[in-house]
Design a protein around this motif. Structure first.
Motif, PDB file in Angstrom:
ATOM      1  N   TRP A 244     -26.480 -41.418  21.324  1.00  0.00           N
ATOM      2  CA  TRP A 244     -27.143 -42.549  21.247  1.00  0.00           C
ATOM      3  C   TRP A 244     -27.143 -43.088  19.902  1.00  0.00           C
ATOM      4  CZ3 TRP A 244     -29.155 -38.138  23.169  1.00  0.00           C
ATOM      5  CH2 TRP A 244     -30.229 -37.323  22.527  1.00  0.00           C
ATOM      6  N   VAL A 245     -26.302 -42.821  19.116  1.00  0.00           N
ATOM      7  CA  VAL A 245     -26.483 -43.437  17.650  1.00  0.00           C
ATOM      8  C   VAL A 245     -26.551 -44.709  17.490  1.00  0.00           C
ATOM      9  CG1 VAL A 245     -23.866 -43.334  17.330  1.00  0.00           C
ATOM     10  CG2 VAL A 245     -25.180 -43.008  15.268  1.00  0.00           C
ATOM     11  N   LEU A 246     -27.262 -45.241  16.599  1.00  0.00           N
ATOM     12  CA  LEU A 246     -27.542 -46.451  16.194  1.00  0.00           C
ATOM     13  C   LEU A 246     -26.799 -47.009  15.186  1.00  0.00           C
ATOM     14  CD1 LEU A 246     -31.548 -46.896  17.099  1.00  0.00           C
ATOM     15  CD2 LEU A 246     -29.693 -47.508  18.370  1.00  0.00           C
ATOM     16  N   GLY A 247     -26.091 -46.164  14.353  1.00  0.00           N
ATOM     17  CA  GLY A 247     -25.409 -46.638  13.333  1.00  0.00           C
ATOM     18  C   GLY A 247     -26.151 -46.356  11.985  1.00  0.00           C
ATOM     19  N   GLY A 248     -25.495 -45.296  10.922  1.00  0.00           N
ATOM     20  CA  GLY A 248     -26.349 -44.998   9.874  1.00  0.00           C
ATOM     21  C   GLY A 248     -27.213 -43.842   9.853  1.00  0.00           C
ATOM     22  N   GLY A 249     -26.978 -43.170  11.018  1.00  0.00           N
ATOM     23  CA  GLY A 249     -28.066 -42.016  11.270  1.00  0.00           C
ATOM     24  C   GLY A 249     -28.594 -42.132  12.548  1.00  0.00           C
ATOM     25  N   CYS A 250     -29.618 -41.198  12.899  1.00  0.00           N
ATOM     26  CA  CYS A 250     -29.923 -40.924  14.188  1.00  0.00           C
ATOM     27  C   CYS A 250     -31.254 -39.964  14.184  1.00  0.00           C
ATOM     28  CB  CYS A 250     -28.813 -40.455  15.451  1.00  0.00           C
ATOM     29  SG  CYS A 250     -28.330 -38.752  15.021  1.00  0.00           S
ATOM     30  N   THR A 251     -32.145 -39.906  15.391  1.00  0.00           N
ATOM     31  CA  THR A 251     -32.940 -38.664  15.424  1.00  0.00           C
ATOM     32  C   THR A 251     -33.257 -38.526  17.090  1.00  0.00           C
ATOM     33  OG1 THR A 251     -35.262 -38.563  14.716  1.00  0.00           O
ATOM     34  CG2 THR A 251     -34.789 -40.653  15.461  1.00  0.00           C
ATOM     35  N   ASN A 252     -34.211 -37.722  17.220  1.00  0.00           N
ATOM     36  CA  ASN A 252     -34.488 -37.306  18.679  1.00  0.00           C
ATOM     37  C   ASN A 252     -36.015 -38.213  18.813  1.00  0.00           C
ATOM     38  OD1 ASN A 252     -35.121 -36.833  21.507  1.00  0.00           O
ATOM     39  ND2 ASN A 252     -34.402 -34.492  20.944  1.00  0.00           N
ATOM     40  N   ALA A 253     -36.241 -39.455  19.049  1.00  0.00           N
ATOM     41  CA  ALA A 253     -37.454 -39.855  19.141  1.00  0.00           C
ATOM     42  C   ALA A 253     -38.225 -39.382  20.341  1.00  0.00           C
ATOM     43  CB  ALA A 253     -37.447 -41.598  19.238  1.00  0.00           C
ATOM     44  N   GLY A 254     -37.651 -39.025  21.231  1.00  0.00           N
ATOM     45  CA  GLY A 254     -38.338 -38.463  22.527  1.00  0.00           C
ATOM     46  C   GLY A 254     -39.145 -37.257  22.257  1.00  0.00           C
ATOM     47  N   ASN A 255     -39.054 -36.396  21.142  1.00  0.00           N
ATOM     48  CA  ASN A 255     -39.676 -35.281  20.673  1.00  0.00           C
ATOM     49  C   ASN A 255     -40.518 -35.820  19.815  1.00  0.00           C
ATOM     50  OD1 ASN A 255     -38.486 -33.561  22.383  1.00  0.00           O
ATOM     51  ND2 ASN A 255     -37.113 -33.000  20.905  1.00  0.00           N
ATOM     52  N   GLY A 256     -40.774 -36.892  19.108  1.00  0.00           N
ATOM     53  CA  GLY A 256     -41.735 -37.363  17.973  1.00  0.00           C
ATOM     54  C   GLY A 256     -41.260 -36.633  16.607  1.00  0.00           C
ATOM     55  N   GLU A 257     -40.156 -36.382  16.578  1.00  0.00           N
ATOM     56  CA  GLU A 257     -39.447 -35.596  15.153  1.00  0.00           C
ATOM     57  C   GLU A 257     -39.691 -36.527  14.089  1.00  0.00           C
ATOM     58  OE1 GLU A 257     -35.530 -34.193  16.279  1.00  0.00           O
ATOM     59  OE2 GLU A 257     -36.332 -32.961  18.116  1.00  0.00           O
ATOM     60  N   GLU A 258     -39.492 -35.838  12.879  1.00  0.00           N
ATOM     61  CA  GLU A 258     -39.916 -36.674  11.555  1.00  0.00           C
ATOM     62  C   GLU A 258     -38.774 -36.719  10.502  1.00  0.00           C
ATOM     63  OE1 GLU A 258     -43.059 -34.394   9.686  1.00  0.00           O
ATOM     64  OE2 GLU A 258     -44.559 -35.130  11.246  1.00  0.00           O
ATOM     65  N   GLU A 259     -37.276 -36.337  11.333  1.00  0.00           N
ATOM     66  CA  GLU A 259     -36.388 -36.479  10.559  1.00  0.00           C
ATOM     67  C   GLU A 259     -35.388 -37.590  10.732  1.00  0.00           C
ATOM     68  OE1 GLU A 259     -34.832 -35.354  14.263  1.00  0.00           O
ATOM     69  OE2 GLU A 259     -36.379 -34.327  13.228  1.00  0.00           O
ATOM     70  N   TRP A 260     -34.575 -38.011   9.899  1.00  0.00           N
ATOM     71  CA  TRP A 260     -33.422 -39.007  10.118  1.00  0.00           C
ATOM     72  C   TRP A 260     -32.165 -38.298   9.808  1.00  0.00           C
ATOM     73  CZ3 TRP A 260     -33.027 -42.973  13.044  1.00  0.00           C
ATOM     74  CH2 TRP A 260     -31.782 -43.827  12.820  1.00  0.00           C
ATOM     75  N   TYR A 261     -31.315 -37.887  10.913  1.00  0.00           N
ATOM     76  CA  TYR A 261     -30.137 -37.147  10.422  1.00  0.00           C
ATOM     77  C   TYR A 261     -28.958 -37.991   9.809  1.00  0.00           C
ATOM     78  CZ  TYR A 261     -31.731 -33.782  13.851  1.00  0.00           C
ATOM     79  OH  TYR A 261     -32.453 -32.866  14.508  1.00  0.00           O
ATOM     80  N   GLN A 262     -28.596 -37.396   8.484  1.00  0.00           N
ATOM     81  CA  GLN A 262     -27.599 -38.084   7.854  1.00  0.00           C
ATOM     82  C   GLN A 262     -26.333 -37.162   7.422  1.00  0.00           C
ATOM     83  OE1 GLN A 262     -27.591 -41.006   6.577  1.00  0.00           O
ATOM     84  NE2 GLN A 262     -29.757 -41.744   6.582  1.00  0.00           N
ATOM     85  N   PRO A 263     -25.087 -37.727   7.703  1.00  0.00           N
ATOM     86  CA  PRO A 263     -23.886 -36.844   7.475  1.00  0.00           C
ATOM     87  C   PRO A 263     -24.177 -35.962   5.926  1.00  0.00           C
ATOM     88  CG  PRO A 263     -23.473 -39.000   8.063  1.00  0.00           C
ATOM     89  CD  PRO A 263     -24.795 -39.097   7.769  1.00  0.00           C
ATOM     90  N   GLY A 264     -24.387 -36.682   4.865  1.00  0.00           N
ATOM     91  CA  GLY A 264     -24.872 -35.962   3.767  1.00  0.00           C
ATOM     92  C   GLY A 264     -25.750 -34.757   3.533  1.00  0.00           C
ATOM     93  N   GLN A 265     -26.375 -34.526   4.854  1.00  0.00           N
ATOM     94  CA  GLN A 265     -27.181 -33.128   4.976  1.00  0.00           C
ATOM     95  C   GLN A 265     -26.337 -32.046   5.593  1.00  0.00           C
ATOM     96  OE1 GLN A 265     -29.408 -35.020   2.736  1.00  0.00           O
ATOM     97  NE2 GLN A 265     -30.355 -33.179   3.496  1.00  0.00           N
ATOM     98  N   VAL A 266     -25.340 -32.267   5.984  1.00  0.00           N
ATOM     99  CA  VAL A 266     -24.279 -31.277   6.448  1.00  0.00           C
ATOM    100  C   VAL A 266     -23.101 -30.984   5.421  1.00  0.00           C
ATOM    101  CG1 VAL A 266     -22.617 -30.685   8.191  1.00  0.00           C
ATOM    102  CG2 VAL A 266     -24.591 -32.365   8.886  1.00  0.00           C
ATOM    103  N   GLU A 267     -23.249 -29.503   5.202  1.00  0.00           N
ATOM    104  CA  GLU A 267     -22.297 -28.892   4.098  1.00  0.00           C
ATOM    105  C   GLU A 267     -21.578 -27.784   4.386  1.00  0.00           C
ATOM    106  OE1 GLU A 267     -22.836 -26.528  -0.208  1.00  0.00           O
ATOM    107  OE2 GLU A 267     -24.957 -27.374   0.877  1.00  0.00           O
ATOM    108  N   VAL A 268     -20.450 -27.777   4.159  1.00  0.00           N
ATOM    109  CA  VAL A 268     -19.460 -26.714   4.461  1.00  0.00           C
ATOM    110  C   VAL A 268     -18.729 -26.005   3.151  1.00  0.00           C
ATOM    111  CG1 VAL A 268     -17.356 -25.749   5.568  1.00  0.00           C
ATOM    112  CG2 VAL A 268     -18.694 -27.402   6.823  1.00  0.00           C
ATOM    113  N   SER A 269     -19.178 -24.645   2.868  1.00  0.00           N
ATOM    114  CA  SER A 269     -18.909 -23.936   1.916  1.00  0.00           C
ATOM    115  C   SER A 269     -18.622 -22.635   1.923  1.00  0.00           C
ATOM    116  CB  SER A 269     -19.380 -24.419   0.697  1.00  0.00           C
ATOM    117  OG  SER A 269     -20.768 -24.053   0.664  1.00  0.00           O
TER     118      SER A 269
END
Length: 457
Positions: A244-269
């Motif tokens: 249900w991405v709106l563009g530029g990030g997303c969250t799970n509002a149904g849980n009242g969560e405090e994060e905004w998911y961003q691609p830059g917070q995902v790391e592989v190394s």
């Protein structure tokens, strides 16, 4: 045939909560379970409180009247339920069965704990003419004597009264202590299940065979695998938002969560996927400002109208996961959501860690015929899930779902009507602020994943 001594109105009241707790073994939404639970929650704690508080032996109907008394009982029961449920919920420990166990113990203690009889105020006593033709005899029988207040404690009836009080106190203490045990049989607001527990002791994580192979009976062939080699996330397998991405990030509002998911917070190394949660204002495309940025991956879509990367119907799903060392305020999860509807239920929660790194929640959600969300689950622990990688897995068959922790079966659902039969997407995320915010002294958290695999028959 004489009736057993414990079959009295007070005895039934003392056992009512435990009957409601036992009813959680029945199918969710079933009439017997709903009736027993509702009757207990609406009547029994309040009635026990009222019987405990009112002078004895004033009849219940005399003060202040049947209708008003019934309303008072319901109000007291509702208040007691809220006073028990709210602290459990705020502490992240609420389950229906746990709340029922606490209320059952409270009700039993109120009924069984001994107390002194108090004199009935003159204005509540019935006039002499209303006692009937034998009123004088009854009044005479009520005078102090053996076995009544004022009787010598050394008399036989006095000793019996002492024994009764001691017995009532012992039973009440035992029932209150059993409340703690009830928490070990429940799971995060989900009903108890009749499936047997594994023989090994919780807290000693099982030693699996090959950690990257299914622990469930096969044969199996692998249909998906990522060992996170390289330095970037494989975009052909994963996206970094919900469907249900709106563009530029997303969250799970149904849980009242405090994060905004961003691609830059995902790391592989170094062969590890890391989802980073970091404190800092994030302006979401939904117009809200979020205090945290975090990371997630899914085999779903780039956009609402897009095509999922991968979907699965049945199979064995596993991942080697290391959860955050600081659990408070964080909600790591490894789960499956429907691809077609882009929302739940159904839902298969392989492993959830809401504000904990000691306990793992395993849950199944399904939609009832009337459209409601029903669920069943179990909590496993305590165990040191932050101390290293642990293999969390689920075997989803046509007629059953089985959960594994480090190769050891921990929970199983065998009711085919509860088992999903739709294509699902795989999700791993690090939510923030579910049920509680992280402490102000904590600014970061990481969820590490060593590998993810999916097998099918």
């Amino acid at each position: 045939m004489r009736r057993p001594r414990w079959i009295t109105p007070r005895g039934v009241l003392a056992l009512s909560g435990w009957a409601a707790l036992a009813a959680t073994l029945l199918p969710a939404g079933g009439p017997p379970r709903v009736a027993l639970t509702a009757a207990f929650l609406l009547v029994c704690p309040g009635l026990a409180l009222l019987l405990r508080a009112r002078p004895t032996p004033a009849p219940l109907a005399v003060r202040p009247g049947r209708t008003a008394t019934a309303a008072l009982v319901v109000a007291l029961s509702t208040s007691a339920s809220l006073l028990v449920a709210v602290p459990l919920f705020l502490g992240g420990a609420f389950t229906v069965a746990r709340a029922l166990a606490v209320l059952a113990a409270l009700t039993t203690a109120l009924v069984l704990l001994p107390r002194r009889r108090r004199a009935v105020p003159e204005q509540w006593k019935l006039p002499p003419e209303e006692h009937g033709p034998q009123g004088s005899e009854q009044r005479g029988a009520a005078a102090p004597g053996p076995g009544r207040p004022g009787s010598p404690s050394g008399s036989p009836s006095g000793r019996r009264a002492v024994r009764r009080r001691a017995g009532g106190l012992s039973v009440a203490v035992l029932l209150l202590l059993s409340t703690a045990c009830a928490g070990a049989l429940t799971s995060s607001g989900r009903p108890l299940t009749a499936d047997p527990e594994p023989s090994d002791t919780p807290g000693r994580l099982g030693t699996p065979g090959p950690t990257d192979q299914p622990a469930a009976p096969g044969p199996w062939h692998q249909v998906f695998r990522d060992d996170f080699d390289g330095t970037t996330l494989n975009a052909s397998d994963w996206v970094t938002c919900y469907d249900w991405v709106l563009g530029g990030g997303c969250t799970n509002a149904g849980n009242g969560e405090e994060e905004w998911y961003q691609p830059g917070q995902v790391e592989v190394s170094d062969g590890v996927l890391t989802l980073n949660a970091q404190r800092g204002k994030q302006h979401g495309s939904d117009g809200r400002t979020y205090p945290w940025a975090s990371g997630m991956v899914s085999t779903g879509r780039d956009s609402y109208s897009g095509t999922p990367r991968h979907t699965f119907t049945y199979g064995y799903f596993a991942a080697a996961v290391n959860v955050p060392a600081e659990p408070a305020g964080f909600f790591p999860a490894f789960w499956l959501i429907p691809a077609a509807t882009r929302g739940t239920p159904p839902e298969l929660d392989i492993a959830e860690f809401p504000n904990t790194n000691q306990y793992l929640d395993m849950n199944l959600h399904w939609r009832t015929p009337d459209g409601n969300d029903a669920h069943v689950g179990r909590r496993y622990g305590p165990a040191e899930f932050a101390s290293g990688y642990h293999v969390l897995a689920l075997d989803w068959e046509r007629d059953s779902v089985t959960w594994y922790v480090d190769g050891v079966e921990r929970f199983k659902v065998t009711d085919p009507s509860q088992v999903p039969n739709v294509a699902m997407e795989l999700v791993i995320n690090l939510a923030v602020g579910y049920l509680q915010s992280p402490p102000p002294t904590v600014d970061t958290a990481q969820l590490h994943v060593q590998w993810v695999g999916v097998w099918q028959h």
